[in-house]
Design a protein around this motif. Structure first.
Motif, mmCIF file in Angstrom:
data_model
loop_
_atom_site.group_PDB
_atom_site.id
_atom_site.type_symbol
_atom_site.label_atom_id
_atom_site.label_comp_id
_atom_site.label_asym_id
_atom_site.label_seq_id
_atom_site.Cartn_x
_atom_site.Cartn_y
_atom_site.Cartn_z
ATOM 1 N N MET A 1 0.856 -1.175 0.000
ATOM 2 C CA MET A 1 0.000 0.000 0.000
ATOM 3 C C MET A 1 0.897 1.231 0.000
ATOM 4 N N GLU A 2 0.514 2.211 -0.797
ATOM 5 C CA GLU A 2 1.206 3.499 -0.832
ATOM 6 C C GLU A 2 0.170 4.593 -0.656
ATOM 7 N N ILE A 3 0.541 5.660 0.070
ATOM 8 C CA ILE A 3 -0.365 6.790 0.254
ATOM 9 C C ILE A 3 0.278 8.026 -0.363
ATOM 10 N N TYR A 4 -0.453 8.652 -1.292
ATOM 11 C CA TYR A 4 -0.004 9.853 -1.989
ATOM 12 C C TYR A 4 -0.848 11.028 -1.533
ATOM 13 N N ASN A 5 -0.492 12.217 -1.997
ATOM 14 C CA ASN A 5 -1.262 13.405 -1.669
ATOM 15 C C ASN A 5 -1.533 14.195 -2.931
ATOM 16 N N VAL B 1 -4.793 6.649 -1.904
ATOM 17 C CA VAL B 1 -4.261 5.361 -1.457
ATOM 18 C C VAL B 1 -4.217 4.411 -2.647
ATOM 19 N N PHE B 2 -3.070 3.771 -2.842
ATOM 20 C CA PHE B 2 -2.880 2.865 -3.983
ATOM 21 C C PHE B 2 -2.646 1.445 -3.493
ATOM 22 N N TRP B 3 -3.414 0.505 -4.073
ATOM 23 C CA TRP B 3 -3.214 -0.905 -3.813
ATOM 24 C C TRP B 3 -2.938 -1.614 -5.127
ATOM 25 N N ASN B 4 -1.951 -2.505 -5.132
ATOM 26 C CA ASN B 4 -1.627 -3.298 -6.313
ATOM 27 C C ASN B 4 -2.620 -4.439 -6.500
ATOM 28 N N LYS B 5 -2.651 -4.993 -7.684
ATOM 29 C CA LYS B 5 -3.478 -6.161 -7.979
ATOM 30 C C LYS B 5 -3.136 -7.272 -6.991
ATOM 31 N N ASP B 6 -4.160 -7.948 -6.501
ATOM 32 C CA ASP B 6 -4.048 -9.064 -5.559
ATOM 33 C C ASP B 6 -3.671 -8.636 -4.138
ATOM 34 N N GLU B 7 -3.547 -7.334 -3.874
ATOM 35 C CA GLU B 7 -3.227 -6.871 -2.522
ATOM 36 C C GLU B 7 -4.509 -6.812 -1.684
ATOM 37 N N TRP B 8 -4.461 -7.419 -0.511
ATOM 38 C CA TRP B 8 -5.593 -7.365 0.416
ATOM 39 C C TRP B 8 -5.662 -5.979 1.024
ATOM 40 N N HIS B 9 -6.900 -5.460 1.219
ATOM 41 C CA HIS B 9 -7.047 -4.115 1.751
ATOM 42 C C HIS B 9 -8.434 -3.886 2.329
ATOM 43 N N GLU B 10 -8.557 -2.793 3.092
ATOM 44 C CA GLU B 10 -9.817 -2.429 3.744
ATOM 45 C C GLU B 10 -9.822 -0.923 3.981
ATOM 46 N N THR B 11 -11.005 -0.326 3.934
ATOM 47 C CA THR B 11 -11.199 1.093 4.233
ATOM 48 C C THR B 11 -12.376 1.208 5.183
ATOM 49 N N LYS B 12 -12.216 2.007 6.236
ATOM 50 C CA LYS B 12 -13.328 2.206 7.170
ATOM 51 C C LYS B 12 -13.321 3.648 7.664
ATOM 52 N N THR B 13 -14.484 4.093 8.140
ATOM 53 C CA THR B 13 -14.616 5.454 8.641
ATOM 54 C C THR B 13 -15.625 5.500 9.777
ATOM 55 N N SER C 1 4.340 7.820 -11.039
ATOM 56 C CA SER C 1 4.866 8.529 -12.212
ATOM 57 C C SER C 1 4.379 9.972 -12.290
ATOM 58 N N ILE C 2 3.375 10.333 -11.462
ATOM 59 C CA ILE C 2 2.785 11.668 -11.587
ATOM 60 C C ILE C 2 2.517 12.344 -10.246
ATOM 61 N N MET C 3 2.431 11.560 -9.135
ATOM 62 C CA MET C 3 2.159 12.124 -7.808
ATOM 63 C C MET C 3 3.330 11.852 -6.869
ATOM 64 N N THR C 4 3.383 12.586 -5.776
ATOM 65 C CA THR C 4 4.410 12.368 -4.769
ATOM 66 C C THR C 4 3.825 11.629 -3.583
ATOM 67 N N LEU C 5 4.634 10.797 -2.959
ATOM 68 C CA LEU C 5 4.195 10.073 -1.775
ATOM 69 C C LEU C 5 3.945 11.042 -0.630
ATOM 70 N N LYS C 6 2.968 10.737 0.207
ATOM 71 C CA LYS C 6 2.666 11.545 1.383
ATOM 72 C C LYS C 6 3.784 11.366 2.392
ATOM 73 N N LYS C 7 4.155 12.455 3.014
ATOM 74 C CA LYS C 7 5.242 12.400 4.011
ATOM 75 C C LYS C 7 4.706 12.116 5.372
#
Length: 118
Positions: A1-5, A82-94, A112-118
């Motif tokens: 998982m990667e988080i961008y802004n 938030v970016f998830w690759n193919k076959d990556e398990w994930h969940e979102t809740k609020t 290739s176009i956004m920067t990772l969140k610091k």
């Protein structure tokens, strides 16, 4: 998982054609892409599942928590992607609700176009 802004601070001022606005680039694809909008109400959840294709979740309003394959949750809010690759398990809740755009495609490469969140 990667988080961008993709908030305003990560955008670029556009003045071409007498324009005056800020644009935050998100993604560029050359294959079929599905784009949808998700509305999670208070205490809403997108259950733990495997991504069928790479997917990018853009938080437009509200806040919540995301996780990948580990049971470690990360807080996300307006302007996070938030970016998830193919076959990556994930969940979102609020607990308060959130609205998000989801982009799904075999050819997503947000780094290739956004920067990772610091």
């Amino acid at each position: 998982m990667e988080i961008y802004n993709f908030d305003r601070d990560n955008g670029k001022k556009i003045t071409k054609f007498n324009s005056d606005f800020v644009m935050s680039h998100i993604i560029q694809t050359d294959k079929a892409t599905t784009i949808g909008c998700i509305y999670l109400e208070e205490n809403g959840i997108i259950g733990y599942h495997k991504a069928v294709v790479p997917q990018l979740l853009l938080i437009m309003n509200g806040e919540g928590h995301v996780r990948g394959e580990k049971e470690e949750y990360y807080q996300v809010g307006t302007g996070d992607a938030v970016f998830w690759n193919k076959d990556e398990w994930h969940e979102t809740k609020t607990s308060v609700g959130l609205t998000a755009i989801v982009i799904e495609s075999e050819v997503l490469n947000p780094s290739s176009i956004m920067t990772l969140k610091k």
